[in-house]
Design an enzyme around this catalytic site. Structure first.
Site, PDB file in Angstrom:
ATOM      1  N   GLY A  42      38.173 -19.251 -33.455  1.00 62.71           N
ATOM      2  CA  GLY A  42      37.583 -18.163 -34.365  1.00 62.71           C
ATOM      3  C   GLY A  42      38.861 -17.326 -34.831  1.00 62.71           C
ATOM      4  N   LEU A  44      39.961 -13.142 -34.747  1.00 60.33           N
ATOM      5  CA  LEU A  44      39.918 -11.868 -34.283  1.00 60.33           C
ATOM      6  C   LEU A  44      40.620 -10.918 -34.956  1.00 60.33           C
ATOM      7  CD1 LEU A  44      38.705 -10.708 -31.946  1.00 60.33           C
ATOM      8  CD2 LEU A  44      41.091 -10.744 -30.741  1.00 60.33           C
ATOM      9  N   GLU A  81      25.903  -3.098 -29.130  1.00 58.58           N
ATOM     10  CA  GLU A  81      26.489  -3.527 -30.157  1.00 58.58           C
ATOM     11  C   GLU A  81      26.009  -3.451 -31.514  1.00 58.58           C
ATOM     12  OE1 GLU A  81      29.454  -4.888 -29.870  1.00 58.58           O
ATOM     13  OE2 GLU A  81      29.611  -5.604 -27.759  1.00 58.58           O
TER      14      GLU A  81
END
Length: 132
Positions: A42, A44, A81
């Site tokens: 991925g 970041l 979150e």
């Protein structure tokens, strides 16, 4: 004490909940169980005080940790979150020779500008250098 019939889940943590941070999983969520270090593919991004992981096929490793948690703790993490506009996503993660289903959290692109890439994929290392 653990409630009966609680499902177990794996969660991939890549930012301020990692070991070595003031708000590490073991401090903030002491019922979580560290399983292993892990990497996912991925990108970041630096979102200011926190990183944001965008799961993609970039083949760039993002460094993190895997924890085992129960339903109750997963709900607490969703609230924690979600309050920062992160959404839970499922991914496959390699743990040793096994591929397992795992959860992680991605930032909602409507709330964040994903413009500052962290090339190393390591938030802890990046945050340390950012302070200097």
């Amino acid at each position: 004490m653990e409630a009966p019939n609680q499902m177990k889940h794996l969660i991939f943590i890549y930012g301020s909940l990692r070991r070595g941070s003031a708000g590490a999983m073991s401090v903030r969520f002491p019922d979580s169980k560290f399983i292993n270090h892990a990497r996912v593919s991925g990108s970041l991004y630096d979102l200011g005080s926190y990183p944001g992981l965008l799961l993609n096929d970039s083949n760039s490793p993002v460094i993190g940790e895997v924890y085992e948690i129960d339903d109750e703790l997963l709900g607490q993490l969703d609230e924690f979150e979600g309050s920062s506009h992160y959404m839970r996503k499922e991914l496959d993660i390699c743990l040793g020779a096994q591929t397992r289903k795992c959860w992680t959290y991605e930032p909602d692109p409507e709330f964040y500008s994903l413009s500052t890439l962290i090339p190393s994929g390591d938030w802890i290392e990046y945050a340390r250098m950012k302070k200097d």
